[in-house]
Motif scaffolding. Structure first.
Motif, PDB file in Angstrom:
ATOM      1  N   SER A 101       0.842  -1.203   0.000  1.00 25.34           N
ATOM      2  CA  SER A 101       0.000   0.000   0.000  1.00 25.34           C
ATOM      3  C   SER A 101       0.873   1.248   0.000  1.00 25.34           C
ATOM      4  N   GLU A 102       2.046   1.136   0.601  1.00 26.26           N
ATOM      5  CA  GLU A 102       2.971   2.268   0.586  1.00 26.26           C
ATOM      6  C   GLU A 102       3.474   2.530  -0.846  1.00 26.26           C
TER       7      GLU A 102
ATOM      8  N   LYS B  34       0.749   4.053  -2.831  1.00 28.92           N
ATOM      9  CA  LYS B  34       0.599   5.474  -2.496  1.00 28.92           C
ATOM     10  C   LYS B  34       1.614   6.324  -3.259  1.00 28.92           C
ATOM     11  N   GLU B  35       2.839   5.820  -3.319  1.00 27.45           N
ATOM     12  CA  GLU B  35       3.895   6.585  -3.993  1.00 27.45           C
ATOM     13  C   GLU B  35       3.726   6.587  -5.511  1.00 27.45           C
TER      14      GLU B  35
ATOM     15  N   GLU C  48      -0.735   7.349  -6.656  1.00 28.55           N
ATOM     16  CA  GLU C  48      -1.617   8.258  -5.938  1.00 28.55           C
ATOM     17  C   GLU C  48      -2.101   9.397  -6.838  1.00 28.55           C
TER      18      GLU C  48
ATOM     19  N   LYS D 165      -7.979   7.944  -2.892  1.00 29.03           N
ATOM     20  CA  LYS D 165      -6.786   8.257  -2.087  1.00 29.03           C
ATOM     21  C   LYS D 165      -7.049   7.991  -0.604  1.00 29.03           C
ATOM     22  N   GLU D 166      -8.257   8.405  -0.180  1.00 32.03           N
ATOM     23  CA  GLU D 166      -8.613   8.214   1.230  1.00 32.03           C
ATOM     24  C   GLU D 166      -8.638   6.721   1.597  1.00 32.03           C
TER      25      GLU D 166
ATOM     26  N   LEU E 123      -6.966   4.340   0.125  1.00 31.74           N
ATOM     27  CA  LEU E 123      -5.594   3.835   0.142  1.00 31.74           C
ATOM     28  C   LEU E 123      -4.878   4.241   1.441  1.00 31.74           C
ATOM     29  N   ASP E 124      -5.131   5.505   1.856  1.00 27.53           N
ATOM     30  CA  ASP E 124      -4.543   5.971   3.125  1.00 27.53           C
ATOM     31  C   ASP E 124      -5.018   5.118   4.292  1.00 27.53           C
TER      32      ASP E 124
ATOM     33  N   TYR F 243      -3.312   1.824   4.384  1.00 26.59           N
ATOM     34  CA  TYR F 243      -1.954   1.972   4.895  1.00 26.59           C
ATOM     35  C   TYR F 243      -1.948   2.186   6.415  1.00 26.59           C
ATOM     36  N   SER F 244      -2.806   3.159   6.874  1.00 30.86           N
ATOM     37  CA  SER F 244      -2.758   3.476   8.313  1.00 30.86           C
ATOM     38  C   SER F 244      -3.294   2.314   9.153  1.00 30.86           C
TER      39      SER F 244
END
Lengths: 218, 427
Positions: free
Chosen positions: B203-204, B207-208, B211, B219-220, B222-223, B226-227
């Motif tokens: 997922s990181e 994101k890179e 995104e 985006k939310e 995916l965040d 990740y979180s």
């Protein structure tokens, strides 16, 4: 460390009635990597036999003899945590070990209970002065893989005989019953009279018999 | 008349009631001689003063929870043993004294009269119907200088050693089961770590890499992936810490560490969140910056947990103060906040694994109730202690005391273990 010296020190502690010193002697022995079995067999047992002998020849009073027993019991119970923490993890089976009738001498079977426990058995020790009916009902309920009966005086021979008969006839003929104790040593005919599957003349013999017992249940 | 079916031979049965009055004293036949040892033992339960008032005496006995109280009239042998035993035992209990002991007991008491002295003894092998064997510890004092009467109280010892044996055995079994559970938990959690690491890693990367091609909602999401995986990884690491520590695998890699640097570093890590919540995070050093032998990684965990918790449970526009001080022997680290505080009840359990206080965090932050358990184990591993002072609604103050350098030699460690194990006394 010389275990005979430990035994001498322990005995003199008992004769002085010095509970604290007796406790320390055993603690030091364990610290010096002497096993609990060695302490039971080579320190407690000969010391208590000597105490009994001294009482018989009237060198010490009955009070001293009782105090010595009380001290040894107290010392043993002080190391229960050590004993149970260090027992063999592999499960060997369930045993019920007890005196029968109004037999009061319970230190010998108590020590045997602990030694068998250390080899992986779950030993329920019922102690002194156990009525025959009560023992029989516990055996029926607990279904042990091995039963041990101890006698120091021969007065309870009738109870022992009946108890063995009842366990064999009314519970399970396959449950091995081991007998032992001073009475069996003094009266060689006693084993034949009471019956049983094995006579353990000392701790080592009793332990060897327990090792051979096959557990019926998982 | 009550008799006990197990007994033969001449003896006494003393029937006791809750009112403390003897109902029957029966001569009975007993089977065998039971020994009596007057020289043995040892406890004085009452002082002279307490014996002056009769009623007060028996009331005290009841309150003390002793086995039974008695009064001995010394007018003659026969009557002497017609003891006015006053019992606080359960109704229906029977005490049997063997006939053979009676003369011994009488001789003993006669001797006492001559000596006019207080005494203590232990009567063995008194049979009680509900139990198989008892030992009565007995003590008595003269009522006045002429000794008309002895009063005493006794405690009964019902196969205590057997009970102790069974209890110790059960305890050890439970400890073993607990260890096994921790081991399984550790293995299961360890197996979860890799897949979650993969989710977090990919997922990181996503994101890179992509995104920029995603809309806000995507985006939310995916965040959140990740979180959430980051949060799960933290839980797993805490679980692993706890299971390792509980299995006794707390390995400390100690080196000389400047604690001020460590504190400052942890303040700066927590500063961002504190500022987001409008919390003032202060640091005070009293005296010189202490340099001590600790495991820096583990001590980092301690500080991060304590400061992080304070941030979590503090409202906006409040202050958190981290204080560091030391003297010749010890170092003190303290984290004090003006947050929600901890109730008396919760104070008892916050240092236990998997137990959290009822208090909710101020911004919906989550936790699994392991942080303080880990902190306590680490501090203990360093030979230190942690204390908490707190009042609900007024804030909490966690204080850690660490010895400056207290490493035991192996031999000392062994000795203290043997001491600990052998200090277990019978009940």
């Amino acid at each position: 460390m010389d275990i005979q010296k430990i035994q001498k020190d322990y005995l003199s502690g008992l004769l002085r009635g010095d509970r604290h010193q007796c406790h320390l002697i055993v603690k030091d022995a364990l610290y010096e990597k002497i096993s609990l079995q060695e302490v039971y067999e080579q320190v407690f047992t000969p010391s208590m036999i000597e105490i009994g002998r001294l009482w018989e020849i009237k060198e010490i009073s009955i009070a001293q003899e009782h105090l010595a027993t009380a001290i040894t019991q107290s010392v043993i119970s002080g190391f229960y945590e050590y004993l149970f923490s260090n027992k063999t993890p592999e499960y060997k089976g369930k045993m019920i070990l007890t005196c029968v009738g109004d037999e009061l001498h319970e230190l010998g079977p108590r020590m045997l209970a602990d030694l068998i426990e250390m080899e992986g058995w779950d030993v329920q020790y019922l102690g002194a002065n156990m009525p025959m009916d009560a023992i029989f009902h516990i055996v029926m309920e607990e279904k042990p893989d091995l039963v041990g009966l101890s006698a120091t005086v021969k007065e309870n021979k009738e109870d022992i005989k009946q108890l063995i008969k009842r366990i064999k006839e009314e519970h399970d003929p396959g449950t091995p019953i081991m007998v032992g104790g001073l009475a069996y040593k003094i009266f060689p005919d006693l084993y034949e009279y009471t019956g049983g599957d094995f006579l353990g003349n000392n701790f080592e013999e009793a332990l060897k018999f327990a090792r051979k017992v096959e557990i019926k249940r998982s | 008349m009550e008799t006990d079916s197990n007994t033969k031979g001449r003896g006494f049965i003393i029937r006791c009631t809750q009112e403390g009055i003897i109902k029957d004293i029966i001569r009975n036949e007993l089977k065998q001689e039971l020994p009596f040892d007057p020289e043995e033992n040892i406890h004085y339960y009452l002082d002279h003063q307490s014996l002056i008032d009769h009623k007060r005496f028996f009331a005290q006995v009841r309150e003390s929870g002793a086995g039974l109280a008695w009064q001995l009239n010394l007018k003659g042998k026969e009557e002497t043993m017609a003891l006015t035993f006053a019992a606080v035992l359960e109704e229906e209990d029977l005490l049997v004294v063997a006939a053979e002991n009676v003369d011994k007991i009488l001789d003993y008491y006669e001797d006492l009269i001559k000596r006019n002295s207080p005494y203590a003894n232990k009567i063995r092998d008194i049979i009680q119907r509900s139990f198989t064997r008892n030992i009565i510890r007995n003590s008595g004092l003269p009522k006045n200088a002429e000794i008309e009467t002895y009063h005493g109280i006794s405690t009964i010892n019902n196969q205590l050693t057997n009970v102790q044996r069974a209890l110790t055995k059960k305890n050890i079994e439970l400890k073993r089961i607990d260890e096994q559970k921790n081991e399984y938990l550790g293995m299961a959690v360890h197996d979860l770590r890799n897949p979650i690491g993969t989710i977090m890693g990919y997922s990181e990367i996503l994101k890179e890499e992509i995104e920029k091609n995603l809309n806000d909602e995507q985006k939310e999401m995916l965040d959140l992936i990740y979180s959430s995986s980051e949060y799960m990884l933290k839980i797993i690491d805490d679980f692993l810490d706890v299971s390792k520590i509980q299995l006794g695998n707390l390995k400390l890699d100690k080196s000389l560490v400047n604690l001020e640097e460590l504190v400052k570093q942890n303040i700066s890590i927590n500063l961002i969140v504190a500022q987001q919540k409008d919390i003032n995070l202060e640091y005070i050093l009293i005296g010189e910056a202490p340099v001590v032998m600790v495991d820096p990684g583990k001590m980092n965990q301690v500080l991060n947990n304590l400061i992080g918790n304070s941030v979590k449970f503090s409202p906006s526009q409040s202050s958190i103060t981290v204080t560091l001080s030391s003297d010749y022997e010890k170092v003190m680290m303290e984290v004090a906040d003006e947050g929600l505080g901890i109730s008396m009840e919760d104070k008892e359990k916050i240092f236990n694994s998997y137990q959290q206080a009822e208090t909710k965090s101020t911004n919906g932050e989550k936790g699994e109730g392991l942080g303080l358990a880990i902190v306590k184990k680490i501090i203990k591993g360093h030979g230190g202690v942690i204390q908490v002072q707190s009042e609900e609604g007024k804030g909490s103050r966690f204080t850690v005391w660490l010895p400056k350098d207290r490493r035991k030699t192996d031999k000392e460690q062994d000795l203290s273990e043997i001491k600990a194990m052998s200090d277990t006394r019978p009940i």
